[in-house]
Design a protein around this motif. Sequence first.
Motif, PDB file in Angstrom:
ATOM      1  N   TRP A 245      26.321  60.025  84.763  1.00  0.00           N
ATOM      2  CA  TRP A 245      26.743  59.921  85.609  1.00  0.00           C
ATOM      3  C   TRP A 245      26.528  61.166  86.514  1.00  0.00           C
ATOM      4  O   TRP A 245      26.143  61.334  87.192  1.00  0.00           O
ATOM      5  N   ALA A 249      24.698  61.172  90.198  1.00  0.00           N
ATOM      6  CA  ALA A 249      25.237  61.658  91.006  1.00  0.00           C
ATOM      7  C   ALA A 249      25.121  62.713  92.136  1.00  0.00           C
ATOM      8  O   ALA A 249      25.208  62.627  92.964  1.00  0.00           O
ATOM      9  N   ALA A 252      22.108  61.320  94.151  1.00  0.00           N
ATOM     10  CA  ALA A 252      22.696  60.684  95.793  1.00  0.00           C
ATOM     11  C   ALA A 252      22.175  61.347  97.190  1.00  0.00           C
ATOM     12  O   ALA A 252      21.544  60.557  97.035  1.00  0.00           O
ATOM     13  N   CYS A 307      29.320  66.663  92.255  1.00  0.00           N
ATOM     14  CA  CYS A 307      28.740  65.460  91.454  1.00  0.00           C
ATOM     15  C   CYS A 307      29.573  64.363  92.022  1.00  0.00           C
ATOM     16  O   CYS A 307      29.571  63.316  92.698  1.00  0.00           O
ATOM     17  N   SER A 311      28.861  61.143  94.802  1.00  0.00           N
ATOM     18  CA  SER A 311      28.908  59.676  93.718  1.00  0.00           C
ATOM     19  C   SER A 311      29.929  58.906  94.932  1.00  0.00           C
ATOM     20  O   SER A 311      29.589  57.280  95.209  1.00  0.00           O
ATOM     21  N   GLU A 314      28.393  57.841  98.443  1.00  0.00           N
ATOM     22  CA  GLU A 314      27.677  56.454  97.894  1.00  0.00           C
ATOM     23  C   GLU A 314      28.080  55.449  98.030  1.00  0.00           C
ATOM     24  O   GLU A 314      27.749  53.818  98.080  1.00  0.00           O
TER      25      GLU A 314
END
Length: 343
Positions: A245, A249, A252, A307, A311, A314
């Motif tokens: 993750w 992230a 991104a 992050c 995330s 996005e």
Amino acid sequence: EIIESSSSSEEEGTMVDVPVRSDCVETSNPDYAMALSNEDKEPECKMNSGCSIGKCRLATSGDEKWMLCDEGNYFDFWKSVCDEDEVPIRQPVFPIGMCFPGTSRVTIHGKEGTIPMSELRLGDSILVDTNGTYEKVYTFGHYSPDAPKAPFVKIMTHNGSELTLSESHMIKTVDSRTIPASQILKGDSIYHVSGNTDVVVSTKTIRVQKGMYAPFTASGYLIVDDILVSNYVALIPEEKAPHQWIAHAFNAPHRMYCNYFGCMTERYNEEGISQFVAKPLAISKWILNQKSEFITNICFALIVMLCGFFSLLEQLQCNTTTILIILLPFVAANLYRRRQKSS
């Protein structure tokens, strides 16, 4: 050419020329205590003074840890015990390789069969999951065709697949975790390109001199050597945030930039690391090298928050105007660097 590590042949009683690592572990380290208490492997040493040949090192394999005298075998993955004048490490050491060798194979859309990783190019659409999905390679986190010989982990499965990758590169497992190759054990279940699960039958350390490559895709995954793997390596401790993750992230902004402006050319440093990956990697190393645990935790908390924002941005699929405004600083910085280089 693949060369397996082997023992050095030296005359009895002579000192083996073992490379000395710059990092080491203190005897107060819990891994050191666990190695000494390992009932399956009686410790050969506790300190360097306990070895007639080589250095006393802490070896690890998955959850298993043990102490032994290093006579020159597999020292790349061992950590020496600290002498009085040495500075101990605080976190796991970053390996040299963060990728796949050029001999690894991927599937490209529109072509029969597979091609070696060394032939893969920016913009190629490659197979990324077991459902037949293809995604473009928007960047290479690591691209070094002339990389020197380096250690890799070779994972063999029940179905006959043989996956080769660096020890920190991550693999998707059936239990929904994405973990480094170094943590994969015999009996673990992973995903085969056919959509069926495959079982690991063995792992071993090898040396490959075929370049280093790490293609990135929009989903963060790809199929390599018929096995589902991650784009990324594990950079921070798992307890701080899930490896997959946080790596996905953090990338991104780069993905959004490439999606709207295109990334058909890339710049890499002397080690073959992408300019977009080199900076986060340097920041992660700096954080892990901090002596203050308080500073380390604060930095990790800020990174997780950042992050999380990337995330969310996005996932919300912002409109074009909003994304352009957000990406404007990245575009301006890129244009400035090009102008500076040309002048």
